[in-house]
Design a protein around this motif. Structure first.
Motif: not given
Length: 410
Positions: A295-312
């Protein structure tokens, strides 16, 4: 993004001679006319291990595929729309179990097809309301008119909703039309590929108070520097867009389809969260890296990592797979061993598909034969771009996996 690759493939565990098979294999598709051209990017641990372009983006104009070629990504729009919805979820605007009818009243009292024909369908009341998670997982009971597998998709076509909506119809109007049509099944009981991501896009509009294009631009595309991703092309960028092709039924050669392809040059009345975007390899690369990095790239965070894991993770009822729950024939993915998360197909068991992949890998594709996947276990992302409709024409996706994973040697 350097199209030559940013590092030597050996540094991230790939055999360069084996990676070269990707271009050799798909080059044959171009050389014998099945594809006009293609672009492919494979990364590992955030580094580009293989990046190539071959053939023509516009065969008739003699224009080659180049690093900045623009592609209609169709259903690869869906994961971006899902990301947008989950950003609002993280902010507490709704719960995944909330009824969609709370914001879109046209979906409050749905009926479900039971029997009969398109001329005389018999319906029963829905016993479960459509909830937000049903939209994200395609378990709402909605469908697509172009599926050609049920009475309900026949009703969608009769209402004017086939591969494209009726001319001039906007997203709000389309959703009201979908709300008047019966569901294919009781919400949450099966999986049916559908306009659910378009309805999700409308939900984003109502919840955020912004049009879908404004929300995506301000909250996702601009922060991620995805400057090539848009709803249509005009001006100087028009020449960068690849032409759209279909297979000749007699020869299998790709034949230009300007009637469909030309729609990309006009601003759409309906902002389709399910299939409306045009993008570039560099832009979609940034999107896949955001996902791989939690959920983060080049210092920009759009989602929390647990949200991404939950989505996938696989969100299908009872942990079942698409082979069990799917309602009809489907071209975007194999079905056995594949679950579905919040906007992505998810590999629950790599064996039934007979294609190498990792447990927990997630992916999707578009109807013009584009595809991507993210493999958190191996830290791989891969993308393939061409413009041949439909995606079921050639087995490009399993073949790409076969070639990528057999080149991994660490």
């Amino acid at each position: 993004m350097s199209m030559a690759g940013s590092i030597e493939p050996q540094q991230v565990g790939f055999d360069p001679a084996r990676l070269a098979r990707i271009d050799e294999h798909f080059g044959r598709y171009v050389d014998d006319g099945r594809l006009a051209g293609f672009q492919v990017v494979v990364t590992r641990r955030g580094e580009i291990a293989h990046s190539s372009a071959y053939g023509l983006r516009d065969r008739e104009a003699g224009a080659p595929v180049e690093a900045d070629t623009l592609w209609r990504i169709y259903s690869m729009t869906k994961p971006i729309t899902s990301l947008a919805a989950m950003m609002l979820w993280e902010e507490g605007h709704f719960e995944l179990t909330d009824e969609v009818g709370r914001w879109l009243p046209e979906f409050a009292d749905m009926r479900v097809y039971s029997k009969g024909s398109t001329l005389k369908p018999y319906t029963v009341p829905a016993v479960e309301p459509i909830r937000v998670w049903h939209l994200l997982t395609h378990t709402a009971g909605l469908t697509y008119g172009f599926m050609q597998t049920s009475v309900v998709d026949g009703l969608y076509r009769a209402a004017g909703y086939d591969l494209y909506p009726p001319a001039g119809v906007d997203l709000a109007t389309a959703c009201r039309a979908f709300g008047e049509l019966p569901l294919l099944f009781q919400p949450g009981t099966a999986w049916g590929y559908s306009v659910a991501s378009d309805v999700l896009g409308r939900l984003i509009e109502v919840v955020s108070g912004q049009s879908l294009d404004t929300f995506l631009t301000e909250r996702i595309l601009r922060p991620l520097d995805m400057t090539d991703t848009r709803w249509y092309v005009d001006g100087a960028d028009a020449a960068r867009l690849a032409a759209l092709y279909v297979p000749d039924p007699a020869t299998g050669r790709a034949v230009r389809h300007d009637a469909l392809g030309g729609l990309a040059y006009e601003k759409p009345a309906l902002l389709s969260g399910g299939g409306g975007l045009i993008s570039s390899a560099a832009d979609y690369h940034r999107f896949t890296q955001l996902l791989l990095r939690g959920g983060e790239l080049d210092g920009v965070r759009l989602l929390g990592p647990r949200t991404v894991r939950f989505m996938t993770r696989n969100h299908l009822p009872g942990g079942q797979d698409l082979g069990t729950l799917s309602t009809g024939g489907f071209a975007e993915t194999t079905l056995d061993g594949i679950g579905f998360g919040l906007g992505f197909a998810v590999v629950a068991d790599p064996i039934p598909s007979r294609v190498p992949s990792s447990l927990g890998e997630y992916y999707w594709g578009g109807v013009a034969s584009t595809a991507f996947w993210v493999d958190p276990a191996e830290q791989i992302t891969a993308m393939f771009f061409t413009q041949l409709m439909p995606s079921s024409t050639w087995p490009i996706r399993p073949q790409l996996r076969q070639l990528v994973y057999s080149a991994l040697i660490d």
